[in-house]
Design a protein around this motif. Structure first.
Motif, PDB file in Angstrom:
ATOM      1  N   ARG A  11       0.834  -1.205   0.000  1.00 56.19           N
ATOM      2  CA  ARG A  11       0.000   0.000   0.000  1.00 56.19           C
ATOM      3  C   ARG A  11       0.868   1.255   0.000  1.00 56.19           C
ATOM      4  O   ARG A  11       0.666   2.175  -0.798  1.00 56.19           O
ATOM      5  CB  ARG A  11      -0.929  -0.004   1.209  1.00 56.19           C
ATOM      6  N   ALA A  12       1.860   1.296   0.890  1.00 54.71           N
ATOM      7  CA  ALA A  12       2.741   2.464   0.996  1.00 54.71           C
ATOM      8  C   ALA A  12       3.515   2.688  -0.304  1.00 54.71           C
ATOM      9  O   ALA A  12       3.661   3.830  -0.764  1.00 54.71           O
ATOM     10  CB  ALA A  12       3.700   2.293   2.176  1.00 54.71           C
ATOM     11  N   LEU A  13       4.014   1.616  -0.894  1.00 58.67           N
ATOM     12  CA  LEU A  13       4.769   1.727  -2.137  1.00 58.67           C
ATOM     13  C   LEU A  13       3.886   2.233  -3.274  1.00 58.67           C
ATOM     14  O   LEU A  13       4.285   3.122  -4.040  1.00 58.67           O
ATOM     15  CB  LEU A  13       5.398   0.381  -2.499  1.00 58.67           C
ATOM     16  N   ALA A  14       2.683   1.686  -3.396  1.00 59.48           N
ATOM     17  CA  ALA A  14       1.761   2.121  -4.456  1.00 59.48           C
ATOM     18  C   ALA A  14       1.435   3.604  -4.318  1.00 59.48           C
ATOM     19  O   ALA A  14       1.457   4.350  -5.306  1.00 59.48           O
ATOM     20  CB  ALA A  14       0.482   1.284  -4.420  1.00 59.48           C
ATOM     21  N   GLU A  15       1.146   4.040  -3.104  1.00 57.81           N
ATOM     22  CA  GLU A  15       0.799   5.441  -2.894  1.00 57.81           C
ATOM     23  C   GLU A  15       1.988   6.359  -3.189  1.00 57.81           C
ATOM     24  O   GLU A  15       1.827   7.413  -3.808  1.00 57.81           O
ATOM     25  CB  GLU A  15       0.279   5.638  -1.467  1.00 57.81           C
ATOM     26  N   ALA A  16       3.195   5.946  -2.795  1.00 60.44           N
ATOM     27  CA  ALA A  16       4.386   6.767  -3.042  1.00 60.44           C
ATOM     28  C   ALA A  16       4.728   6.826  -4.534  1.00 60.44           C
ATOM     29  O   ALA A  16       4.987   7.909  -5.077  1.00 60.44           O
ATOM     30  CB  ALA A  16       5.565   6.225  -2.246  1.00 60.44           C
ATOM     31  N   LEU A  17       4.726   5.687  -5.203  1.00 65.94           N
ATOM     32  CA  LEU A  17       5.083   5.653  -6.624  1.00 65.94           C
ATOM     33  C   LEU A  17       4.066   6.375  -7.501  1.00 65.94           C
ATOM     34  O   LEU A  17       4.408   6.861  -8.578  1.00 65.94           O
ATOM     35  CB  LEU A  17       5.247   4.215  -7.107  1.00 65.94           C
ATOM     36  N   SER A  18       2.818   6.453  -7.037  1.00 62.37           N
ATOM     37  CA  SER A  18       1.786   7.102  -7.851  1.00 62.37           C
ATOM     38  C   SER A  18       2.009   8.604  -7.984  1.00 62.37           C
ATOM     39  O   SER A  18       1.341   9.264  -8.779  1.00 62.37           O
ATOM     40  CB  SER A  18       0.390   6.815  -7.291  1.00 62.37           C
ATOM     41  N   GLU A  19       2.967   9.139  -7.261  1.00 63.83           N
ATOM     42  CA  GLU A  19       3.349  10.541  -7.450  1.00 63.83           C
ATOM     43  C   GLU A  19       4.117  10.725  -8.753  1.00 63.83           C
ATOM     44  O   GLU A  19       4.134  11.811  -9.327  1.00 63.83           O
ATOM     45  CB  GLU A  19       4.205  11.031  -6.273  1.00 63.83           C
ATOM     46  N   GLU A  20       4.786   9.658  -9.224  1.00 63.30           N
ATOM     47  CA  GLU A  20       5.645   9.752 -10.403  1.00 63.30           C
ATOM     48  C   GLU A  20       5.155   8.953 -11.612  1.00 63.30           C
ATOM     49  O   GLU A  20       5.484   9.301 -12.743  1.00 63.30           O
ATOM     50  CB  GLU A  20       7.059   9.277 -10.047  1.00 63.30           C
ATOM     51  N   CYS A  39      -0.203  11.045 -10.470  1.00 62.84           N
ATOM     52  CA  CYS A  39      -0.287  10.197 -11.669  1.00 62.84           C
ATOM     53  C   CYS A  39      -1.389   9.157 -11.581  1.00 62.84           C
ATOM     54  O   CYS A  39      -1.876   8.685 -12.586  1.00 62.84           O
ATOM     55  CB  CYS A  39       1.056   9.524 -11.939  1.00 62.84           C
ATOM     56  N   GLY A  40      -1.757   8.771 -10.383  1.00 60.40           N
ATOM     57  CA  GLY A  40      -2.895   7.888 -10.201  1.00 60.40           C
ATOM     58  C   GLY A  40      -2.587   6.430  -9.915  1.00 60.40           C
ATOM     59  O   GLY A  40      -1.486   5.944 -10.164  1.00 60.40           O
ATOM     60  N   ILE A  41      -3.583   5.780  -9.347  1.00 59.63           N
ATOM     61  CA  ILE A  41      -3.524   4.355  -9.028  1.00 59.63           C
ATOM     62  C   ILE A  41      -4.731   3.688  -9.668  1.00 59.63           C
ATOM     63  O   ILE A  41      -5.857   4.163  -9.531  1.00 59.63           O
ATOM     64  CB  ILE A  41      -3.560   4.104  -7.508  1.00 59.63           C
ATOM     65  N   ARG A  42      -4.486   2.595 -10.356  1.00 61.51           N
ATOM     66  CA  ARG A  42      -5.575   1.784 -10.907  1.00 61.51           C
ATOM     67  C   ARG A  42      -5.639   0.507 -10.075  1.00 61.51           C
ATOM     68  O   ARG A  42      -4.758  -0.341 -10.153  1.00 61.51           O
ATOM     69  CB  ARG A  42      -5.326   1.474 -12.375  1.00 61.51           C
TER      70      ARG A  42
END
Length: 85
Positions: A11-20, A39-42
């Protein structure tokens, strides 16, 4: 694609990476809500132990028109109990 995004590291990784980058986040519970960056999460319903789920996820990624450039295998199953010696 990151598996195991319901809680913890995934969860933490998905939320952080979705910035880029756009993140495909595999979750077990369809009620999981992730805090998406710019940038978003699908969110994709994905049980990695079910072949149909894996194929459906593959099809969703292909049909999105986006390229899959990374994969984090974070899904896990914990089991507790006694072991025989």
């Amino acid at each position: 694609l990151i598996t195991g995004c319901d809680t913890g590291f995934g969860r933490a990784l998905a939320e952080a990476l979705s910035e880029e980058v756009v993140v495909f986040a595999g979750v077990l519970s369809e009620s999981t809500h992730l805090k998406a960056g710019k940038c978003g999460i699908r969110t994709l319903r994905l049980d990695v132990t079910v072949a149909d789920d894996v194929e459906k996820t593959r099809q969703q990624i292909v049909s999105s028109g986006l390229s899959l450039v990374g994969f984090v295998s974070n899904a896990a199953v914990s089991a507790y109990g006694f072991c025989e010696q």
